[in-house]
Design a protein around this motif. Structure first.
Motif, PDB file in Angstrom:
ATOM      1  N   LYS A  36      10.678  38.426  18.708  1.00  0.00           N
ATOM      2  CA  LYS A  36      10.453  37.901  17.359  1.00  0.00           C
ATOM      3  C   LYS A  36       9.917  36.476  17.407  1.00  0.00           C
ATOM      4  CE  LYS A  36      13.764  40.868  14.977  1.00  0.00           C
ATOM      5  NZ  LYS A  36      15.045  40.953  14.249  1.00  0.00           N
ATOM      6  N   GLU A  37      10.374  35.699  18.382  1.00  0.00           N
ATOM      7  CA  GLU A  37       9.827  34.353  18.551  1.00  0.00           C
ATOM      8  C   GLU A  37       8.321  34.411  18.813  1.00  0.00           C
ATOM      9  OE1 GLU A  37      11.940  32.380  21.656  1.00  0.00           O
ATOM     10  OE2 GLU A  37      13.270  31.351  20.265  1.00  0.00           O
ATOM     11  N   LEU A  38       7.875  35.428  19.561  1.00  0.00           N
ATOM     12  CA  LEU A  38       6.458  35.574  19.886  1.00  0.00           C
ATOM     13  C   LEU A  38       5.686  36.314  18.791  1.00  0.00           C
ATOM     14  CD1 LEU A  38       6.844  36.495  23.669  1.00  0.00           C
ATOM     15  CD2 LEU A  38       6.075  34.312  22.725  1.00  0.00           C
ATOM     16  N   GLY A  39       6.361  36.673  17.703  1.00  0.00           N
ATOM     17  CA  GLY A  39       5.690  37.338  16.593  1.00  0.00           C
ATOM     18  C   GLY A  39       5.512  38.827  16.788  1.00  0.00           C
ATOM     19  N   GLY A  40       6.270  39.445  17.716  1.00  0.00           N
ATOM     20  CA  GLY A  40       6.116  40.868  17.993  1.00  0.00           C
ATOM     21  C   GLY A  40       7.277  41.694  17.463  1.00  0.00           C
ATOM     22  N   ILE A  41       7.299  42.966  17.834  1.00  0.00           N
ATOM     23  CA  ILE A  41       8.367  43.880  17.417  1.00  0.00           C
ATOM     24  C   ILE A  41       8.733  44.797  18.590  1.00  0.00           C
ATOM     25  CG2 ILE A  41       7.791  43.897  14.958  1.00  0.00           C
ATOM     26  CD1 ILE A  41       6.328  46.542  15.411  1.00  0.00           C
ATOM     27  N   ILE A  42       9.954  45.363  18.524  1.00  0.00           N
ATOM     28  CA  ILE A  42      10.403  46.373  19.490  1.00  0.00           C
ATOM     29  C   ILE A  42      10.745  47.642  18.712  1.00  0.00           C
ATOM     30  CG2 ILE A  42      12.074  46.991  21.269  1.00  0.00           C
ATOM     31  CD1 ILE A  42      12.539  44.141  21.861  1.00  0.00           C
ATOM     32  N   GLU A  43      10.260  48.771  19.197  1.00  0.00           N
ATOM     33  CA  GLU A  43      10.596  50.057  18.600  1.00  0.00           C
ATOM     34  C   GLU A  43      11.381  50.883  19.620  1.00  0.00           C
ATOM     35  OE1 GLU A  43       7.021  51.941  17.360  1.00  0.00           O
ATOM     36  OE2 GLU A  43       6.739  50.631  15.607  1.00  0.00           O
ATOM     37  N   VAL A  44      12.344  51.690  19.102  1.00  0.00           N
ATOM     38  CA  VAL A  44      13.182  52.532  19.967  1.00  0.00           C
ATOM     39  C   VAL A  44      13.137  53.963  19.452  1.00  0.00           C
ATOM     40  CG1 VAL A  44      15.458  52.854  20.969  1.00  0.00           C
ATOM     41  CG2 VAL A  44      14.704  50.570  20.352  1.00  0.00           C
ATOM     42  N   GLN A  45      12.913  54.893  20.362  1.00  0.00           N
ATOM     43  CA  GLN A  45      12.975  56.317  20.045  1.00  0.00           C
ATOM     44  C   GLN A  45      13.859  56.992  21.091  1.00  0.00           C
ATOM     45  OE1 GLN A  45       9.067  57.996  19.851  1.00  0.00           O
ATOM     46  NE2 GLN A  45       8.310  56.482  18.375  1.00  0.00           N
ATOM     47  N   SER A  46      14.720  57.880  20.618  1.00  0.00           N
ATOM     48  CA  SER A  46      15.604  58.588  21.548  1.00  0.00           C
ATOM     49  C   SER A  46      15.787  60.011  21.038  1.00  0.00           C
ATOM     50  CB  SER A  46      16.947  57.867  21.667  1.00  0.00           C
ATOM     51  OG  SER A  46      17.757  58.481  22.641  1.00  0.00           O
TER      52      SER A  46
END
Length: 531
Positions: free
Chosen positions: A500-510
């Motif tokens: 988030k500091e770098l302006g990005g996102i993380i997505e998780v799929q399981s």
């Protein structure tokens, strides 16, 4: 070398500052006032010269046979009433019709600053030297009824007179400055006496030496030491105590209740009896506490507590166990590699060279494939280093670590640091390796691409998966599905924070026991720091 007393230091400092400020202010004020006085005198001279140049009597006198006989009395009368040093009226050729010295009438005006008024008809202020000395002058042209320039009026004030007025005003300011200096001396002396009284007559260097000695004693002790007063406020704490209690900021004058289980400390405050070798639990530590009361003339005035960490030996045992585990893993790898070398040696001795070559190629093909992707398609050295480390870690744990052959990544932007990359990818890959460690055929896959405006990193594993109700909390700080006694639940939280500091996102799929983490990092820095 003799130490300078506090009283002398304060007197010297305050007096020096006072003298400097007073001198600075006096000089600045005098300079500004001098400029203002000179400006006012010049403006006054200009206004007087304008007024005289517009007087009908003066302009009509230029048409008579004896202009000086009419203009001289008028100019002298105005000069005496206004305090001007001179009022000189001259014709278009600069010949004087009036002057404070009658003998100068009929002579040419001096100074060389008349051309702007006589030739161009300007009204202005100038500074030049004339027959009476250096002066500030107001110059005005004289016009006849037809608008033609027929003469000039020059009104002046001597520069020496202006300076005399400035020095006169400055003497008044010096009196005020001397009074301010006297007040500064008296105030600094009273301040020094008051401070000396508060420090019990000790000089600052003596207090500093006492503090250094006390601090050296506290820090040299291996055990943690904490002291509180009768109100439970912390008065001192050494570094081992802070380290043991996991405290980083200053705790002086804070209540011990909010920082540490203080039951035994308050029991000693109340009873005055020491408490010895009491065991308490603090976070993940087991701590042995000894409490000793401090007495003064009125009774118990505080408590000193010392701490010993019982978990240090337990941690040492755990560390040795980890080393032993790593040694066994290395021994197993060595044994497996040795067996392969024996087989290879046997094939060569039997002349089965084709089978030996097939075995070597089989063992190296996977490594060559990984290295080709890492070194030829992944151009960023930070990502290369991270992947090589994780490949080695996966190999030690007998986990298949695949890098997608379609992966391609140019050098990362400069605003993405190695520490940030390690927090993001390092934590995600480590979690994947741990998730598959108990699987029959453990597999972790990595994919990276920088096509488009974002850099995309994807880490997948064939572990047991993440329950649907846990996905919403997987990035919460302290959340963990592990049953281990060691602190956990911070890796993914830290990774999410950095993303988030770098302006990005993380997505998780399981799904169906297959978990995919996808990280999107923008190539351009967007300042998306989390609030």
């Amino acid at each position: 070398m003799r130490k300078v007393s506090l009283e002398t230091k304060i007197l010297g400092l305050v007096l020096s500052l006072s003298l400097f400020l007073i001198l600075l202010l006096t000089t600045t004020f005098s300079y500004m006032e001098g400029r203002q006085i000179a400006k006012d005198k010049g403006q006054l001279a200009l206004e007087l010269s304008k007024t005289i140049s517009f007087m009908p009597t003066v302009t009509e006198a230029f048409e008579t046979d004896d202009p000086a006989g009419i203009i001289q009395p008028i100019a002298e009368k105005i000069r005496r009433e206004t305090g001007a040093e001179f009022i000189v009226v001259g014709n278009a050729e600069g010949i004087r019709y009036s002057h404070p010295l009658a003998s100068e009438i009929g002579k040419r005006m001096e100074g060389g600053d008349n051309s702007r008024a006589i030739r161009e008809g300007e009204y202005y202020v100038s500074e030049a030297a004339g027959s009476l000395g250096l002066s500030i002058r107001g110059k005005s042209p004289v016009f006849n009824e037809e608008g033609k320039i027929i003469g000039i009026v020059s009104v002046g004030f001597l520069v020496d007179d202006v300076r005399a007025q400035i020095f006169k005003d400055l003497s008044k300011e010096m009196i005020v400055s001397l009074v301010a200096i006297m007040i500064s001396i008296i105030g600094s002396y009273m301040l020094a006496r008051s401070i000396r009284k508060d420090t019990l007559g000790l000089e600052p260097f003596e207090i500093a030496n006492l503090y250094k000695e006390k601090n050296a004693v506290l820090q040299s002790v291996k055990e943690g030491i904490l002291a509180i007063d009768q109100n439970g406020l912390i008065t001192s704490m050494n570094q081992p105590a802070k380290k043991l209690l996991d405290i980083k900021e200053s705790v002086r004058h804070l209540n011990v209740d909010g920082l540490f289980p203080s039951k035994y400390l308050f029991e000693v405050l109340k009873s005055g009896e020491p408490q010895v070798d009491k065991e308490i639990s603090w976070e993940d530590k087991s701590v042995i506490v000894n409490c000793t009361p401090i007495f003064d003339s009125e009774g118990v005035s505080g408590v000193v507590a010392s701490f010993r960490d019982r978990t240090e030996i337990e941690e040492m045992v755990n560390t040795l166990s980890e080393v032993k585990m790593h040694s066994e893993d290395l021994r197993a790898q060595t044994h497996e590699f040795t067996n392969k070398l024996y087989v290879l040696s046997g094939l060569i001795q039997l002349g089965e060279y084709d089978e030996a070559i097939d075995m070597i190629q089989s063992e190296t093909s996977e490594l060559h494939s990984l290295n080709r992707v890492v070194f030829e398609q992944i151009k960023d050295t930070k990502v290369q280093a991270l992947l090589l480390g994780k490949i080695g870690k996966a190999s030690e744990k007998k986990i298949i670590f695949e890098i997608d052959a379609q992966s391609y990544l140019e050098k990362l932007p400069d605003h993405i640091k190695l520490s940030q990359l390690t927090l993001i990818l390092g934590n995600i890959i480590d979690n994947a390796l741990e998730a598959v460690s108990s699987m029959e055929k453990p597999l972790v896959k990595f994919f990276a691409t920088d096509i488009g405006n974002d850099m995309v990193f994807e880490v997948s594993d064939n572990g047991k998966g993440i329950p649907e109700d846990a996905i919403a909390h997987i990035f919460d700080r302290g959340f963990t599905s592990k049953n281990s006694g060691s602190p956990s639940g911070y890796g993914l939280s830290n990774a999410d924070h950095v993303v988030k500091e770098l302006g990005g996102i993380i997505e998780v799929q399981s799904e169906d026991g297959y978990t995919i983490f996808t990280v999107y990092l923008p190539k351009e820095q967007r300042g998306g720091k989390e609030c």
